[in-house]
Design an enzyme around this catalytic site. Sequence first.
Site, short mmCIF file in Angstrom:
data_model
loop_
_atom_site.label_atom_id
_atom_site.label_comp_id
_atom_site.label_asym_id
_atom_site.label_seq_id
_atom_site.Cartn_x
_atom_site.Cartn_y
_atom_site.Cartn_z
N LYS A 1 43.74 37.46 42.20
CA LYS A 1 43.00 36.36 41.57
C LYS A 1 43.68 35.03 41.89
O LYS A 1 44.88 34.97 42.18
CB LYS A 1 42.99 36.54 40.05
N ARG B 1 35.36 48.90 36.13
CA ARG B 1 34.31 49.92 36.26
C ARG B 1 34.86 51.24 36.80
O ARG B 1 34.33 52.31 36.52
CB ARG B 1 33.18 49.38 37.15
#
Length: 490
Positions: free
Chosen positions: A267, A341
């Site tokens: 990130k 996920r």
Amino acid sequence: MTTLPQTTFEQMDIDGIAAIEGRVVIFVAPDGSMDAGAKRVDRLTKKAVSRLAGSKKFEDAEPGSSHMIGFPVGMAAEAVQVVKLSRKPTASDARKAGAAVSRAGTDTAVSVIAPTMARIGDVALGMVLRAYDFSAYRTGGNDGEPDPALTVYVNDTDAAKAEYAPLEAQAQGVIFTRDLTNEPANVLTTTEFAERLVGLRELGVEVEVLEEPELEKLGMRTLLGVGQGSESPSKVVVMQWNGGGDEAPFALVGKGVVFDTGGISIKPGPGMEEMTMDMGGAGVVSGVMKSIATRKAKANVVALVGLVENMPDGKAQRPGDVVKTMKGDTVEIINTDAEGRLVLADVLWYTQERFKPSAMVDLATLTGAVIIALGHENAGTFSNDDSFVGDFLKAAKEEDEGAWRLPLSPDYDRLLKNRIADMSNIGGRPAGSITAAQFLQRFVKEGTPWIHLDIAGVAYVAKGTTLSNKGATGWGVRALDRLIRDRFEV
């Protein structure tokens, strides 16, 4: 861990109001009418309350707003706080009024004069939730001294205590969630998180911690792949509350990424410190379990959280890797920052294989896309069952926790198609929250009512909300506690 402010309900003594020190809180209806306690304060202050209630300032104020009368004549109190509230308020307005009491400060004893106020339990809940302050790492403070008391004076203490008891259990769960979500990752490692959940055994929750060797044996390769670049071991914690006979359990599943750098797909630096909140879904699941165990809910509930850390390392998962899920499907990792996920896929499948739940909800701070779509006011809500999601949305509305249903459709599945595996772990920028939900739906068995809650926008906020300071909100604990109470309790 943060403790709830000490809130007590005491018998109303009208004649003793003048001698109460600290801050005295009274309620005045929008039309200026007052209960017996407020009338006594009005007389003691030589009609100062009446003058305020008749002012344009009071008339224009919203329900739940408040005004201060400093060092009132005829009273020992430092201040009288006049809160605008109907004699028969909604739960929402009552909580806002309680929050206004705490927002004015809790550095001195607070005495709430409410002899006959309806929904006094909701007023107390608002007071307690807004008083929360995560101060564990600030030096100085109150030097270990207990916080000033919150005392509520009523005519019927037994009725008030009974009304507040289930709401206090809710508050316990919300505070537990906020503490977990606010904790720094060097403290709340996967091991420490699991140990705090083991502590729920004291309330009667059965807690089991699955370690990496067992997860490997079970085939949870996508979950383990996320954590393989971290020194913190990946874990799955299984919590069971058995309060409803032989009924099939309702299941909660939470994403618990204790820190998320994005892995190899790292990130940007600005804002990365807030990724301590990426375990917010697991935090909410844990808080719900604390709430229902505290109030001894007559329901069967199982809760599972996948605890991992997503770090860059020589052993970390790479873009282009292909992993096999516990279900048996293969996934190409296009972006290692779409890791939540992958954690949920294995835990969802394991939950259904082991417990065969009557219905299932998963929670995750899953996508930034949901913030673009819904801001910080609503959680993204996805479901395969209209009746089930309708019950949840009703519960969320009653608890003032914003939730908005977004679509699921096979048309979005094409965005997850992959050249070498059964699916990609991302579907590109368009409809990012929806494709994440479509990915998860592949791990929900046919016939299992399911809701996916993307709480990235509501779990942690830069500005305070009505019932919380900035930081972790505990969103979802109250809505899910109500859903369990309304739909699953026997």
